[in-house]
Design an enzyme around this catalytic site. Structure first.
Site, PDB file in Angstrom:
ATOM      1  N   ASP A  33      45.463  35.000  40.853  1.00  0.00           N
ATOM      2  CA  ASP A  33      44.674  33.765  41.047  1.00  0.00           C
ATOM      3  C   ASP A  33      45.597  32.558  41.179  1.00  0.00           C
ATOM      4  O   ASP A  33      45.483  31.585  40.419  1.00  0.00           O
ATOM      5  CB  ASP A  33      43.711  33.533  39.880  1.00  0.00           C
ATOM      6  CG  ASP A  33      42.688  34.636  39.717  1.00  0.00           C
ATOM      7  OD1 ASP A  33      42.340  35.277  40.724  1.00  0.00           O
ATOM      8  OD2 ASP A  33      42.233  34.864  38.584  1.00  0.00           O
ATOM      9  N   GLU A 200      33.155  34.120  44.145  1.00  0.00           N
ATOM     10  CA  GLU A 200      33.861  33.248  43.207  1.00  0.00           C
ATOM     11  C   GLU A 200      35.022  32.565  43.923  1.00  0.00           C
ATOM     12  O   GLU A 200      35.187  32.684  45.132  1.00  0.00           O
ATOM     13  CB  GLU A 200      34.375  34.061  42.016  1.00  0.00           C
ATOM     14  CG  GLU A 200      35.317  35.195  42.388  1.00  0.00           C
ATOM     15  CD  GLU A 200      35.636  36.111  41.221  1.00  0.00           C
ATOM     16  OE1 GLU A 200      35.106  35.902  40.116  1.00  0.00           O
ATOM     17  OE2 GLU A 200      36.430  37.057  41.423  1.00  0.00           O
TER      18      GLU A 200
END
EC number: 3.2.1.99
Length: 321
Positions: A33, A200
């Site tokens: 991420d 997301e």
């Protein structure tokens, strides 16, 4: 839901040569991420990643060599929630001489979440101050999960996009970089109606009078246990609008509130499950898509994830890799 199924079918049958391979990376190329930013003063790159107090790596070029510089918040967050020593999903921006880093405090599968913020003048390890919660918080009664924050400014107004699963992606107006605007109510900007709503990692950016909303879909983790069915692994999609606050559609004109989204990057060659993406406006390379991926030549566990980046190409004001 029908469109989302079409995306999965396309992923499963995509030409493996349709995408450029990631740009070169040397040194410490692990990430998860990632958040990526180029320092204003000297052009040095700083890469941040999920885990501990947010990993920091730095390099003089995107290609590296990348060095491990420690953590943003070595002792974790001052936000008193489960997960406060294992922070997620860093997002970086620069405003009025200060670097801001948003992070998530949460635990897997939980809506007991908050978006925190830390600031620095340099982005170096040891220079960060934790300000705790931004006021962007969720509980099991919320329609959203307040992780994966992403900041954007439009004129003099600042917004944060956020969300993961549940009712997916939302946006809220900020008072400043540290706090949500008093009385502001989050509104939904994207929704995947299929299954358990695997959507997301919103990241929004502006180019040529369009606002682009990128996001990750599919199965993000657990590849070391079981390979997902072909096409069900992580991927990156995009919608666009002439407004930063809504109206996002894909290349076919399908609303992102109705499972829309045009594929930007999926598995190919040795790249598996790319996602957790962002966009860097690089001083020399232009718009750069960055992300993590599992390199099938190395391993599929989170500990093996690699830093990927590609310069974006453009056609009719739509990006491609």
């Amino acid at each position: 839901m029908y469109l989302y199924t079409l995306i999965l079918l396309f992923l499963a049958s995509a030409n493996v040569n349709a995408y450029a391979n990631p740009g070169a990376c040397s040194g410490n190329c692990w990430t998860h991420d990632p958040g990526l930013y180029q320092r204003k003063s000297d052009g040095k790159y700083f890469r941040f990643a999920t885990g501990g107090g947010i990993h920091i790596a730095s390099a003089d070029s995107l290609e590296g060599p990348w060095t491990d510089d420690g953590y943003v918040l070595p002792s974790g967050s001052i936000i008193d929630l489960d997960g406060k020593t294992n922070l997620w999903a860093p997002d970086l921006h620069y405003h009025d001489g200060t670097y801001y880093l948003y992070y998530a405090v949460s635990s897997l599968g939980s809506q007991n979440s908050a978006t925190g913020v830390a600031t620095s003048k340099t982005m170096e390890a040891g220079s960060w101050t934790d300000h705790g919660t931004t006021g962007i918080e969720s509980t099991p009664s919320s329609p959203y999960n307040t992780i994966d924050a992403n900041w954007i400014a439009v004129g003099g107004t600042q917004y944060v996009n956020f969300g993961s699963y549940w009712n997916n992606l939302f946006q809220v107006e900020m008072e400043n970089g540290l706090k949500v605007k008093s009385g502001a109510t989050p509104h939904q900007i994207a929704y995947n109606a299929s299954g358990i709503h695997r959507q997301e990692a919103a990241f929004m950016f502006e180019r040529n009078n369009y606002f682009y909303l990128t996001f990750s879909g599919g199965i993000a983790l657990g590849y070391n246990d079981t390979w997902p069915a072909p096409g069900e692994e992580y991927f990156i999609a995009v919608c666009r609008s002439t407004s930063a606050t809504g109206g996002f559609v894909d290349k076919n004109g399908v609303s992102c509130l109705n499972s829309g989204g045009s594929l930007l990057l999926s598995s190919h060659d040795f790249v598996y499950g790319p996602g957790g993406q962002g966009i860097l406006q690089d001083s020399s390379k232009g718009f750069v898509l960055y992300y993590h991926y599992a390199d099938t030549r190395i391993g599929k566990a989170v500990e093996d994830y690699q830093f990927g980046w590609n310069q974006l190409k453009w056609e009719n004001d739509w990006p491609s890799v």
